[in-house]
Structure formats: C-alpha cells, structure tokens
Design a protein around this motif. Structure first.
Motif, short mmCIF file in Angstrom:
data_model
loop_
_atom_site.label_atom_id
_atom_site.label_comp_id
_atom_site.label_asym_id
_atom_site.label_seq_id
_atom_site.Cartn_x
_atom_site.Cartn_y
_atom_site.Cartn_z
N GLY A 15 0.79 -1.22 0.00
CA GLY A 15 0.00 0.00 0.00
C GLY A 15 0.82 1.27 0.00
O GLY A 15 0.26 2.36 -0.20
N GLY A 16 2.12 1.16 0.20
CA GLY A 16 2.99 2.31 0.24
C GLY A 16 3.41 2.78 -1.14
O GLY A 16 2.99 2.26 -2.16
N SER A 17 4.30 3.79 -1.15
CA SER A 17 4.74 4.42 -2.39
C SER A 17 6.25 4.57 -2.42
O SER A 17 6.90 4.68 -1.38
N LEU A 18 6.80 4.57 -3.62
CA LEU A 18 8.21 4.84 -3.87
C LEU A 18 8.34 5.60 -5.18
O LEU A 18 7.51 5.45 -6.08
N ARG A 19 9.41 6.39 -5.28
CA ARG A 19 9.75 7.04 -6.53
C ARG A 19 11.14 6.59 -6.95
O ARG A 19 12.12 6.81 -6.23
N LYS A 65 -0.94 -0.56 -14.34
CA LYS A 65 -1.71 0.54 -14.91
C LYS A 65 -2.51 1.24 -13.82
O LYS A 65 -3.10 0.60 -12.96
N VAL A 66 -2.53 2.55 -13.85
CA VAL A 66 -3.21 3.42 -12.88
C VAL A 66 -2.34 3.63 -11.64
O VAL A 66 -2.25 4.75 -11.13
N ARG A 67 -1.68 2.58 -11.16
CA ARG A 67 -0.89 2.71 -9.94
C ARG A 67 0.46 3.38 -10.17
O ARG A 67 0.98 4.06 -9.28
N PHE A 68 1.05 3.19 -11.36
CA PHE A 68 2.38 3.72 -11.66
C PHE A 68 2.28 4.87 -12.65
O PHE A 68 1.44 4.87 -13.54
N ARG A 84 2.69 3.71 -6.63
CA ARG A 84 1.73 3.86 -5.54
C ARG A 84 0.95 2.57 -5.34
O ARG A 84 0.87 1.72 -6.23
N HIS A 85 0.35 2.43 -4.16
CA HIS A 85 -0.44 1.25 -3.83
C HIS A 85 0.34 -0.03 -4.13
O HIS A 85 -0.17 -0.95 -4.77
N GLU A 89 3.69 -8.48 -5.02
CA GLU A 89 4.10 -8.95 -6.33
C GLU A 89 4.84 -7.90 -7.15
O GLU A 89 5.35 -8.21 -8.23
N ASP A 90 4.93 -6.67 -6.65
CA ASP A 90 5.75 -5.64 -7.29
C ASP A 90 7.22 -5.77 -6.92
O ASP A 90 8.06 -5.06 -7.48
N THR A 91 7.54 -6.64 -5.98
CA THR A 91 8.91 -6.84 -5.55
C THR A 91 9.79 -7.30 -6.71
O THR A 91 9.39 -8.13 -7.52
N GLY A 92 11.00 -6.76 -6.80
CA GLY A 92 11.94 -7.16 -7.82
C GLY A 92 13.04 -6.14 -8.00
O GLY A 92 13.05 -5.10 -7.35
#
Length: 134
Positions: A15-19, A65-68, A84-85, A89-92
C-alpha cells in the motif's frame, strides 16, 4: 562511457509508495525512448512502463496501470517512476533502459500502444531493488 544509474529502491509496506529515478551520464537522451523493467529470480524480465522521447506517449503493463506513473526531465537527463499502492508482487530488481529514435525509419520507442517490451534496448542500468513486504 555511456551509463544509466537507477536509484530510489528500498523496503516498503504493501500500500505504500516509492519514486524511482534513472539518470543518464555520458550522453543526452533527448532522442531516446525509456523503459522500466523488473525481474525476480527464476522469472523472465518483464516490461513495466515506458515513455517516448518527447514524453507525450506512455504505456504500462496491465498489472501496474493506474498505480504507476512515468515521467521525464530531459534537462536533467532523468526519468522517474512513481509507484503507488504497492503490492508484494511488485517486488523485484527494477532496471531502466534506453532505445534511440530512428526518424528515417519512422521508429520511436514507446510511441505505439503495445505493452512495454525489450525492443533491443541500446543501454541498460544495473538496477535498484524494490521490496514490498509487511
């Protein structure tokens, strides 16, 4: 020597965010399309997001899509990926890569409507690790 350097990765809760940032040195990439890719051990590298040289066209994998959001600042030779969000499974390891425009061939990376993919990228960074875990 031409070089791309990614930064901004780290550990974040679901649920967190990174740039993420991708900075180029040794050349100006005003005429390069840029793609973000990610990879985990044992799985094939996948395209995440891309942006055309002009910054007008962007494409994303369905899973993000939508989140990035992808953007670029050509004055700084830097491309950003706002995430965002975030989900586990976004790990990598996230890589950025550059592909030169070829106007005589009417080729501009990421100017179409296909999902991001490796179209014989000219330059690759070494990656930055993103870990999404509670």
């Amino acid at each position: 020597q031409l070089q791309l350097v990614e930064s901004g990765g780290g550990l974040v809760q679901p649920g967190g965010s990174l740039r993420l940032s991708c900075a180029a040195s040794g050349f100006s990439w005003d005429h390069y399309g840029i793609g973000w890719f990610r990879q985990v051990p044992g799985k094939e590298r996948e395209g995440v997001s891309c942006i055309s040289s002009s910054g007008v066209s962007t494409n994303h994998a369905d899973s993000v899509k939508v989140r990035f959001t992808i953007s670029r600042d050509n004055a700084k030779n830097t491309v950003y990926l706002e995430m965002r969000h975030l989900k586990p499974e976004d790990t990598g390891i996230y890589f950025c890569a550059a592909k030169a425009d070829s106007p005589l061939a009417s080729y501009y990376y990421c100017s179409g409507y296909y999902p991001p993919y490796d179209d014989g990228m000219d330059y690759w960074g070494n990656g930055t690790l993103v870990t999404v875990s509670s």
